[in-house]
Design a protein around this motif. Structure first.
Motif, PDB file in Angstrom:
ATOM      1  N   SER A 376       0.840  -1.197   0.000  1.00  0.00           N
ATOM      2  CA  SER A 376       0.000   0.000   0.000  1.00  0.00           C
ATOM      3  C   SER A 376       0.871   1.241   0.000  1.00  0.00           C
ATOM      4  O   SER A 376       2.109   1.160  -0.019  1.00  0.00           O
ATOM      5  CB  SER A 376      -0.911   0.001   1.241  1.00  0.00           C
ATOM      6  OG  SER A 376      -0.158   0.315   2.400  1.00  0.00           O
ATOM      7  N   HIS A 728      -3.417   4.385  -1.809  1.00  0.00           N
ATOM      8  CA  HIS A 728      -3.607   3.234  -2.702  1.00  0.00           C
ATOM      9  C   HIS A 728      -3.239   1.952  -1.966  1.00  0.00           C
ATOM     10  O   HIS A 728      -2.506   1.961  -0.966  1.00  0.00           O
ATOM     11  CB  HIS A 728      -2.775   3.366  -3.990  1.00  0.00           C
ATOM     12  CG  HIS A 728      -1.292   3.477  -3.755  1.00  0.00           C
ATOM     13  ND1 HIS A 728      -0.501   2.394  -3.492  1.00  0.00           N
ATOM     14  CD2 HIS A 728      -0.465   4.558  -3.760  1.00  0.00           C
ATOM     15  CE1 HIS A 728       0.766   2.793  -3.351  1.00  0.00           C
ATOM     16  NE2 HIS A 728       0.815   4.104  -3.509  1.00  0.00           N
ATOM     17  N   TRP A 744      -6.781  -0.653  -5.674  1.00  0.00           N
ATOM     18  CA  TRP A 744      -7.533   0.604  -5.677  1.00  0.00           C
ATOM     19  C   TRP A 744      -6.596   1.767  -5.380  1.00  0.00           C
ATOM     20  O   TRP A 744      -5.528   1.590  -4.780  1.00  0.00           O
ATOM     21  CB  TRP A 744      -8.706   0.567  -4.693  1.00  0.00           C
ATOM     22  CG  TRP A 744      -8.385   0.343  -3.234  1.00  0.00           C
ATOM     23  CD1 TRP A 744      -8.492  -0.813  -2.542  1.00  0.00           C
ATOM     24  CD2 TRP A 744      -7.929   1.331  -2.303  1.00  0.00           C
ATOM     25  NE1 TRP A 744      -8.133  -0.645  -1.238  1.00  0.00           N
ATOM     26  CE2 TRP A 744      -7.786   0.668  -1.057  1.00  0.00           C
ATOM     27  CE3 TRP A 744      -7.625   2.689  -2.389  1.00  0.00           C
ATOM     28  CZ2 TRP A 744      -7.336   1.338   0.086  1.00  0.00           C
ATOM     29  CZ3 TRP A 744      -7.178   3.359  -1.253  1.00  0.00           C
ATOM     30  CH2 TRP A 744      -7.045   2.678  -0.031  1.00  0.00           C
ATOM     31  N   ARG A 745      -7.018   2.949  -5.815  1.00  0.00           N
ATOM     32  CA  ARG A 745      -6.222   4.152  -5.557  1.00  0.00           C
ATOM     33  C   ARG A 745      -7.152   5.356  -5.475  1.00  0.00           C
ATOM     34  O   ARG A 745      -8.245   5.376  -6.062  1.00  0.00           O
ATOM     35  CB  ARG A 745      -5.178   4.362  -6.647  1.00  0.00           C
ATOM     36  CG  ARG A 745      -5.733   4.670  -8.015  1.00  0.00           C
ATOM     37  CD  ARG A 745      -4.624   4.950  -9.025  1.00  0.00           C
ATOM     38  NE  ARG A 745      -5.168   5.318 -10.338  1.00  0.00           N
ATOM     39  CZ  ARG A 745      -5.451   4.442 -11.294  1.00  0.00           C
ATOM     40  NH1 ARG A 745      -5.235   3.152 -11.087  1.00  0.00           N
ATOM     41  NH2 ARG A 745      -5.947   4.862 -12.444  1.00  0.00           N
TER      42      ARG A 745
END
Length: 796
Positions: A376, A728, A744-745
């Motif tokens: 992340s 993210h 995802w971001r």
């Protein structure tokens, strides 16, 4: 049903074995069988077991360790193909057996029966599959009692009984090879049993339910505390370049494996007759223990200036049997694996110099194939993920373990979490399935499972029986195995029946039996009572009623899944009765909307609020209020690492999961303190490897990436990512149906999600703006949305 081949071999042992032969911690016996073969290719399947542990060699090569930990009614055997090791001429099947005393002592998790024994079934066949010879255990085998190895229970590893003192001059070097002269060895005796009328042998042979443990050669990273010869030691560690220690020398050196690990340490040497080598394995550097081994004082685990190493030491006195010229070495390797990050070698040579040729180890553990990944925008999360994975690995061998260094026992509370983490990392339920069987096998007449099992001494923590039910519910959601649930449902009913009978006149679960340990959590304020809330001294514990109600709810799901709708309804009704009793009797009169630790006792903990939320006694704003109070009011006893998983689940349930990132600060501190695995608790600071602390695996997989099953057997998936403080995140997690990839971001006020999963599994994707999209028969989804604006100050 017993195996069809079982009666073809006999259980054997050394002759004239007496009770005094089992005095102390344990004793080794060696066994041999020679078989002469002609030329050609051979196949040979060996089935082997022993009471209590064995190491099998074929023509000098170690080929199997065991038996896998079991109990009186599931005595496991291993199966191994050894045909490629057989040669023309004389072949030797050799077994080193460690017998633990039936009266007690030795490794707490290794079962033993009143009789010591060895069992080998070995058919040897030619290239056409025709049977040409056997190496079954019978009166043709020979044996010799070991006179060189003494075992002690140890002070630090007192649950294990593995500490060795070895006189190398008494070792029967080469006993496992064809050239060894076993002329003075004794003929074995074979047991006979009456099994015609339903009687069972002491050992009910059962096929090993899990794969064999892996063994991989590793090298120590570096050496420290040397006054000289640092370069020479480093060359020995890196490349087995020989190192000579002169006669009359005294050497002390600390070896660093780079991380906490489990393995078989091997010293390869030559010469040096009379040299004494001590091997002390330790998890870390620490200050002098406050109370051995229970209370410790630890900080920076790598501080070898202010800290020291503490532990039990193996001692080996060299025979001087090896010669460097002919490369005939004297190897020393303890029989049981050791747990360590640091190993202290203390070497004192006598009149001869000692040459070291190798100092390394074979790492061992359950063959966990980690396919999951996570990273992340917060780089610290990668470190927490890696340490969590390593901790889980180190606490997985033939069972899940509480800790590999001190106990190696499988406790239900620890194991429930470890199994969940394993599902997400590897999609592997083989060790989980044997765990369900273990605790089912541990069940006592009153309906409780034992708190830890296999264990030669019974221990009961009543609440731990409920964690067994939680495990089964988790597996239903993971694997959807109806046959398995049907098998264990009667046991579930037995556990719930115990708690049902323990209800008092008000409908609450009453005080537990005084002979049982009513442990809840290793909380600091419960230190003097060993994890038992203070309210237990004056009556029932609220948390026991709440956990029982939660188990009833999960058992209702299990019963419905198994087609037992009537039983499911009964469980639902019982759960509601408990919920109402808790609401009536256990609400605080001082802390509005919160629960006390016991009826009428104004003592509070996070634990009571957590389980009240999970079971639905507190809902909506009431639940948010109680959780907010519990984590902000210092009068509430906070959770330790053991209960953190449930704290985080309650916060997620009430929409307060944003608080979890801050609560992971103790994990970040452990990482900063040099831990490479998670410690047990901050109360005793004893163990530095306890996998109930591997909760970041679940948080990142099930919350940050948001992947969870919503139907049994991952029949349907939900992806509900949590953004929190991140920009993210991406990763892969495993399910029973295959891998799920999520990325995802957040950028410029927009949120982008890309996900892929097995195409035949329906999936509901829940987005930060409140949208939910159900996708069927596609197995992928890609979306970009505008992020909702944050609430104005003072508003939720």
């Amino acid at each position: 049903m017993k195996p069809s081949w079982e009666e073809e071999a006999k259980w054997i042992w050394a002759p004239d074995w007496k009770p005094e032969d089992e005095a102390g911690v344990g004793r080794f016996v060696y066994f041999r069988k020679t078989v002469n073969l002609g030329e050609g290719d051979h196949s040979c399947i060996v089935r082997v077991s022993a009471d209590s542990r064995y190491l099998l060699f074929v023509n000098g090569k170690a080929v199997s360790r065991g038996p896998c930990k079991g109990d009186r009614f599931a005595w496991y055997y291993e199966t191994v193909e050894v045909g490629d090791l057989l040669v023309e001429g004389t072949n030797v099947f050799a077994v080193q057996v460690l017998r633990y005393p039936y009266a007690g002592g030795g490794n707490e998790s290794v079962w033993r029966t009143p009789l010591p024994g060895l069992y080998v079934h070995a058919d040897i066949r030619d290239e056409k599959g025709a049977l040409i010879a056997t190496a079954h255990t019978d009166e043709s085998w020979h044996c010799a009692r070991d006179e060189s190895i003494g075992l002690s229970q140890g002070v630090y590893t007192q649950f294990l009984g593995i500490t060795e003192t070895v006189d190398g001059a008494k070792r029967p070097f080469g006993w496992e090879s064809a050239s060894f002269d076993a002329g003075r060895w004794s003929e074995v005796v074979a047991y006979t049993f009456d099994i015609l009328h339903g009687g069972l042998k002491p050992w009910v042979l059962t096929d090993r339910p899990i794969p064999v443990l892996y063994e991989t050669w590793r090298r120590f990273n570096k050496a420290s505390r040397l006054r000289n010869d640092e370069a020479a030691w480093q060359q020995l560690l890196e490349s087995d370049r020989r190192l000579v220690i002169p006669s009359g020398s005294s050497v002390l050196i600390d070896l660093d494996a780079g991380e906490l690990t489990t393995g078989y340490i091997q010293l390869r040497m030559s010469g040096g007759k009379g040299t004494v080598v001590k091997l002390l394995c330790a998890e870390c550097y620490e200050n002098e223990p406050i109370s051995v081994p229970w209370l410790r004082d630890k900080g920076d685990r790598t501080d070898n200036v202010n800290g020291d190493l503490y532990g039990d030491a193996d001692e080996y006195k060299a025979a001087g049997a090896g010669t460097a010229v002919s490369e005939s070495f004297e190897d020393y390797e303890p029989f049981w694996f050791r747990t360590f990050r640091y190993v202290r070698l203390e070497i004192k040579t006598g009149d001869e110099s000692l040459t070291l040729h190798r100092c390394a180890y074979r790492e061992t553990g359950y063959p966990l194939n980690v396919a999951a990944e996570y990273r992340s925008s917060d780089p610290q999360e990668s470190a927490l993920w890696e340490i969590s994975v390593r901790t889980l690995r180190r606490c997985m061998h033939e069972t899940y373990e509480d800790c590999p260094y001190y106990e190696q026992l499988q406790y239900a509370m620890d194991t429930r979490s470890q199994i969940l983490f394993t599902y997400y990392l590897a999609g592997d339920d083989r060790l989980a399935r044997r765990t369900f069987y273990d605790f089912h096998s541990s069940m006592l007449p009153q309906g409780l499972t034992q708190s830890r099992y296999p264990s030669v001494s019974a221990q009961v923590i009543p609440g731990f029986s409920l964690y067994w039910i939680f495990m089964l519910h988790d597996h239903m959601m993971f694997a959807g195995d109806r046959e398995l649930i049907e098998r264990y449902l009667p046991g579930v009913d037995a556990v719930l029946g115990y708690f049902h009978r323990m209800r008092d006149g008000s409908g609450l679960v009453g005080p537990m039996d005084a002979s049982h340990w009513s442990f809840v959590d290793w909380a600091h304020r419960w230190k003097e009572s060993y994890g038992v809330p203070g309210a237990a001294k004056r009556g029932p514990l609220t948390v026991n009623s709440l956990m029982y109600a939660y188990a009833l709810q999960q058992a209702a799901d299990l019963a419905s899944f198994a087609g037992r709708s009537g039983l499911a309804s009964e469980y639902v009704e019982r759960a509601e009765q408990i919920r109402q009793a808790v609401k009536t009797r256990c609400m605080s009169g001082i802390r509005r909307g919160c629960l006390t630790d016991g009826p009428g006792i104004e003592e509070y903990s996070q634990h009571s609020q957590i389980w009240a939320v999970l079971v639905g006694v507190l809902e909506g704003e009431d639940a948010r209020h109680a959780m907010g109070t519990a984590i902000n009011d210092s009068s509430f006893v906070p959770c330790s690492f053991a209960m953190a998983f449930y704290l985080f689940r309650a916060l997620s349930a009430v929409g307060m999961y944003d608080r979890v990132n801050g609560m992971l600060e103790p994990w970040r501190k452990m990482s900063a303190d040099g831990l490479t695995t998670w410690m047990e608790d901050t109360v005793s600071q004893r163990s530095d490897a306890h996998a109930w602390g591997s909760v970041p695996i679940y948080e990142y997989a099930a919350e940050t990436l948001g992947v969870r099953p919503v139907a049994p057997g991952y029949g349907e998936i939900e992806i509900r990512p949590f953004i929190g403080h991140l920009q993210h995140a991406k990763g892969r997690i495993m399910t029973a149906k295959g891998a799920v990839d999520v990325a995802w971001r957040c950028m410029d006020g927009r949120f982008h999600l890309s996900a892929a999963w097995p195409a035949d599994v329906p999936c509901t994707v829940s987005l930060p703006d409140g949208q939910s999209v159900r996708i069927e028969n596609e197995g992928k989804y890609d979306v970009e949305i505008e992020l909702p604006q944050p609430a104005a100050p003072g508003r939720e």
